[in-house]
Design a protein around this motif. Structure first.
Motif, PDB file in Angstrom:
ATOM      1  N   GLY A  59       0.776  -1.238   0.000  1.00  0.00           N
ATOM      2  CA  GLY A  59       0.000   0.000   0.000  1.00  0.00           C
ATOM      3  C   GLY A  59       0.800   1.277   0.000  1.00  0.00           C
ATOM      4  N   LYS A  60       2.108   1.198  -0.256  1.00  0.00           N
ATOM      5  CA  LYS A  60       2.950   2.390  -0.210  1.00  0.00           C
ATOM      6  C   LYS A  60       2.520   3.426  -1.245  1.00  0.00           C
ATOM      7  CE  LYS A  60       6.702   0.013  -0.897  1.00  0.00           C
ATOM      8  NZ  LYS A  60       6.070  -1.316  -0.978  1.00  0.00           N
ATOM      9  N   THR A  61       2.319   2.977  -2.478  1.00  0.00           N
ATOM     10  CA  THR A  61       1.910   3.903  -3.538  1.00  0.00           C
ATOM     11  C   THR A  61       0.530   4.467  -3.260  1.00  0.00           C
ATOM     12  OG1 THR A  61       3.272   2.762  -5.191  1.00  0.00           O
ATOM     13  CG2 THR A  61       1.469   4.126  -6.010  1.00  0.00           C
ATOM     14  N   THR A  62      -0.378   3.643  -2.775  1.00  0.00           N
ATOM     15  CA  THR A  62      -1.725   4.119  -2.451  1.00  0.00           C
ATOM     16  C   THR A  62      -1.673   5.210  -1.396  1.00  0.00           C
ATOM     17  OG1 THR A  62      -2.662   1.949  -2.986  1.00  0.00           O
ATOM     18  CG2 THR A  62      -4.009   3.417  -1.631  1.00  0.00           C
ATOM     19  N   LEU A  63      -0.807   5.039  -0.393  1.00  0.00           N
ATOM     20  CA  LEU A  63      -0.683   6.033   0.668  1.00  0.00           C
ATOM     21  C   LEU A  63      -0.150   7.355   0.107  1.00  0.00           C
ATOM     22  CD1 LEU A  63      -1.176   6.159   3.738  1.00  0.00           C
ATOM     23  CD2 LEU A  63       1.248   5.654   4.050  1.00  0.00           C
ATOM     24  N   LEU A  64       0.846   7.282  -0.768  1.00  0.00           N
ATOM     25  CA  LEU A  64       1.380   8.497  -1.378  1.00  0.00           C
ATOM     26  C   LEU A  64       0.337   9.163  -2.269  1.00  0.00           C
ATOM     27  CD1 LEU A  64       5.001   7.342  -2.347  1.00  0.00           C
ATOM     28  CD2 LEU A  64       4.378   8.942  -0.538  1.00  0.00           C
ATOM     29  N   ARG A  65      -0.379   8.356  -3.039  1.00  0.00           N
ATOM     30  CA  ARG A  65      -1.395   8.919  -3.931  1.00  0.00           C
ATOM     31  C   ARG A  65      -2.515   9.593  -3.140  1.00  0.00           C
ATOM     32  NH1 ARG A  65      -1.785   6.718  -9.217  1.00  0.00           N
ATOM     33  NH2 ARG A  65      -3.688   7.965  -9.375  1.00  0.00           N
ATOM     34  N   ALA A  66      -2.812   9.067  -1.963  1.00  0.00           N
ATOM     35  CA  ALA A  66      -3.862   9.671  -1.146  1.00  0.00           C
ATOM     36  C   ALA A  66      -3.507  11.107  -0.786  1.00  0.00           C
ATOM     37  CB  ALA A  66      -4.082   8.841   0.118  1.00  0.00           C
ATOM     38  N   LEU A  67      -2.214  11.383  -0.598  1.00  0.00           N
ATOM     39  CA  LEU A  67      -1.783  12.738  -0.252  1.00  0.00           C
ATOM     40  C   LEU A  67      -2.003  13.718  -1.402  1.00  0.00           C
ATOM     41  CD1 LEU A  67       1.498  11.765   1.606  1.00  0.00           C
ATOM     42  CD2 LEU A  67      -0.448  12.939   2.653  1.00  0.00           C
ATOM     43  N   THR A  68      -2.111  13.223  -2.619  1.00  0.00           N
ATOM     44  CA  THR A  68      -2.377  14.094  -3.769  1.00  0.00           C
ATOM     45  C   THR A  68      -3.864  14.297  -4.003  1.00  0.00           C
ATOM     46  OG1 THR A  68      -2.487  12.330  -5.441  1.00  0.00           O
ATOM     47  CG2 THR A  68      -0.287  13.152  -4.840  1.00  0.00           C
ATOM     48  N   GLY A  69      -4.698  13.551  -3.269  1.00  0.00           N
ATOM     49  CA  GLY A  69      -6.137  13.638  -3.481  1.00  0.00           C
ATOM     50  C   GLY A  69      -6.614  12.833  -4.659  1.00  0.00           C
ATOM     51  N   LEU A  70      -5.729  12.080  -5.292  1.00  0.00           N
ATOM     52  CA  LEU A  70      -6.072  11.271  -6.458  1.00  0.00           C
ATOM     53  C   LEU A  70      -5.694   9.824  -6.191  1.00  0.00           C
ATOM     54  CD1 LEU A  70      -4.900  13.511  -9.443  1.00  0.00           C
ATOM     55  CD2 LEU A  70      -7.249  13.050  -8.727  1.00  0.00           C
ATOM     56  N   LEU A  71      -6.639   9.056  -5.685  1.00  0.00           N
ATOM     57  CA  LEU A  71      -6.394   7.634  -5.457  1.00  0.00           C
ATOM     58  C   LEU A  71      -6.376   6.897  -6.792  1.00  0.00           C
ATOM     59  CD1 LEU A  71      -8.684   7.050  -2.352  1.00  0.00           C
ATOM     60  CD2 LEU A  71      -6.186   6.988  -2.387  1.00  0.00           C
TER      61      LEU A  71
END
Length: 591
Positions: free
Chosen positions: A60-72
């Motif tokens: 889930g590392k990429t998912t966690l980073l993408r969440a910070l951009t507001g774009l899952l």
């Protein structure tokens, strides 16, 4: 001076050092089919601090980073929790405000940076596009900042004319051109040689400390994490059993099946989200070699074994038995052990019209049937260009390519279907190689049908076998590339190449974005294919212990030229060229 990162423990994260630049609280993300990708995730990023996200592929590392951009990622949704970035809840911002935030204050560089670079734009235009200062001096400064000085031609190149490492640094330069306050990086050092990896790590620490920038990166390189991270958050695949609770940390998705259990969690691992201190001596490279193996004369001891000795070490993999239902077939060539299955002579490649600056200048490569050959060199030395030319994806200006002694057209269109089948390439960035509109099952099924490797009715079974070989469960057949982690995409790309049943399998940095356990599993698979089916392997890697342990011969490239080649043990223990010595040199100056 040693650097010891703080760790998120069971009693929570380190004490606040500054107002957070970003905070994730109790975030749960699920896929459209109900799979949990993240559960109750927590993360705090602070100005001037560098936070590393670690954990197995798919945790889930990429998912966690993408969440910070507001774009899952597409096909996923936030079911609970909050994500606050620079004082804004990103999931409540309007599209316009979210675009402004990402354009002016937040930068994200994905795991496949080449896919984020417009293929029709030149490097200088890619950098000017996002910078307030568009002067040539500003462009040069950005390139120098990411350790990519312009040689007079670099700024005129398009992304396809850049190596994987160069693409990664251009993407980082684009991110820095925005002068963001929050920098998010997904595997920023994958595919870079160790010296450049350390340079980029030092650059990120400099940016965080000197510019008060909050930096978060995902990374499978434990040595780099130990050296540069202020905090480390470890994600672990799995969710708590009913009735249990998790007091801290970040949890990833549940195990996907037997394949994930094999290459993911190990018995005795701490609970999800805990990050314990790891002994320095236990840190291992993706090749399975410990840190001590990479220092001093241990490189020599690794390569000093003969190929036969290395085969004995790997006997455990061979005992697993042959690949079910597969028969080794050679092409229409001689098949003689005296004739290389792949023979490249005097290959020259020129990008653009500047014939005085060739990307490849008379490079030769010979691969014996069933052998394993390594290609090493600094980033930008021509490794990827060489193998792209071999498979017909890169036009050449001079040279010859032979397959089993027979001339091979230098262009893909001039090759027969059988010739294309026999030489397969697994690229460094799988996202750009997988059709986003095809499921994993369709991607693997196509080469089976195209090259008639099995009966149509047996294709689903064969697809499941291929997935199992690369450590993925059969359920992945219905997923699309955007639903996979970077490491999972890489394994699918390997499975697709294996579906063609090739005689020569070329792997370009295929373990650089994988966790240690998965990388070891993939390399064991490739060795097994070589030993049981006679598949010849060509491995490009900056991981020299991997090349030392897994290849018989090696070719060293420097600035587009082949400067040294021969048995791996000889080249690595008694190098004759300074470029080879520079690659092998340790901080203590011992080769």
């Amino acid at each position: 001076m040693s650097h010891t990162p703080d760790r998120y423990r069971e009693d929570g994260p380190p004490a606040p050092a500054a107002t957070p630049a970003a905070r994730i609280t109790d975030l749960t993300v699920t896929a459209h089919d109900g799979r949990i990708l993240l559960q109750d995730a927590r993360l705090t990023l602070r100005p001037g601090r560098l936070t590393a996200l670690t954990g197995p592929s798919g945790s889930g590392k990429t998912t966690l980073l993408r969440a910070l951009t507001g774009l899952l990622p597409p096909g996923t949704e936030r079911t609970s929790g909050h994500v606050e970035v620079l004082g804004h809840d990103v999931f409540t911002l309007s599209e316009r405000d979210l675009r402004t935030l990402r354009r002016e204050r937040l930068a994200f560089v994905g795991q496949d940076p080449g896919s984020g670079l417009n293929p029709r734009m030149r490097v200088r235009s890619l950098l000017r596009e996002l910078s307030d200062d568009r002067t040539p001096e500003a462009v040069r400064a950005l390139l120098e900042e990411v350790r990519l000085p312009d040689d007079g031609t670099l700024v005129t190149r398009r992304p396809a004319a850049l190596s994987g490492g160069q693409q990664r640094r251009v993407a980082l330069a684009r991110a820095l051109a925005r002068r963001p306050r929050l920098l998010l990086l997904d595997e920023p050092t994958a595919g870079l040689h160790p010296e450049l990896r350390d340079d980029i790590g030092d650059l990120l620490r400099h940016l965080a400390g000197e510019h008060d920038l909050a930096v978060a990166l995902s990374c499978h390189d434990p040595e780099l994490v130990e050296r540069i991270a202020d905090e480390v958050v470890e994600l672990r695949a799995g969710t708590p059993a009913p009735g249990t609770s998790r007091r801290s940390g970040v949890s990833g998705r549940p195990p996907e099946g037997p394949g994930e259990d094999r290459v993911g969690n190990r018995a005795g691992d701490p609970a999800e989200g805990r990050v314990a201190h790891r002994a320095v001596g236990s840190v291992r490279s993706s090749a399975g070699c410990s840190r001590e193996d990479r220092a001093g004369d241990s490189i020599g001891s690794s390569v000093g074994r003969s190929p036969g000795d290395r085969k004995e070490v790997r006997a455990g993999a061979a005992e697993q038995g042959p690949v079910e239902g597969r028969t080794r077939h050679r092409g229409s060539g001689t098949g003689s052990a005296d004739v290389p299955v792949l023979d490249v002579r005097g290959l020259c490649v020129v990008f653009g019209r500047r014939s005085d600056v060739p990307a490849l200048d008379g490079v030769s490569l010979s691969v014996a049937p069933g052998a394993a050959t390594g290609i090493v060199g600094a980033s930008g030395s021509g490794k990827t260009t060489l193998v792209r030319a071999v498979v017909g994806l890169q036009p050449i200006t001079a040279g010859t390519i032979r397959l089993d002694g027979a001339p091979l057209s230098t262009g893909l269109r001039g090759r027969s279907r059988e010739q294309r089948r026999r030489v397969q390439l697994v690229t460094q960035n799988p996202l750009g190689a997988l059709n986003p509109s095809r499921t994993v099952g369709a991607a693997l099924g196509r080469p089976l049908r195209l090259h008639r490797r099995c009966a149509s009715g047996a294709a689903p079974v064969r697809v499941a076998e291929l997935l199992e070989q690369v450590g993925l469960p059969a359920e992945f057949t219905s997923r699309y590339p955007h639903e996979l982690s970077g490491g999972q995409r890489q394994r699918v790309a390997i499975a697709r190449a294996l579906a063609a049943d090739p005689d020569v399998l070329i792997c370009d940095e295929v373990t650089s974005a994988l966790d240690t356990a998965t990388a070891q599993s993939i390399m064991d698979l490739l060795v097994r294919l070589r030993e049981e089916r006679g598949t010849a392997l060509v491995l490009i890697s900056h991981d020299l212990p991997l090349i030392a342990d897994r290849t018989d011969t090696v070719t060293v490239l420097d600035a587009g030229r082949g400067v040294e080649s021969g048995p791996t043990a000889t080249v690595f223990t008694a190098p004759t060229h300074e470029a080879t010595r520079a690659l092998l040199r340790t901080p203590a100056g011992v080769v």
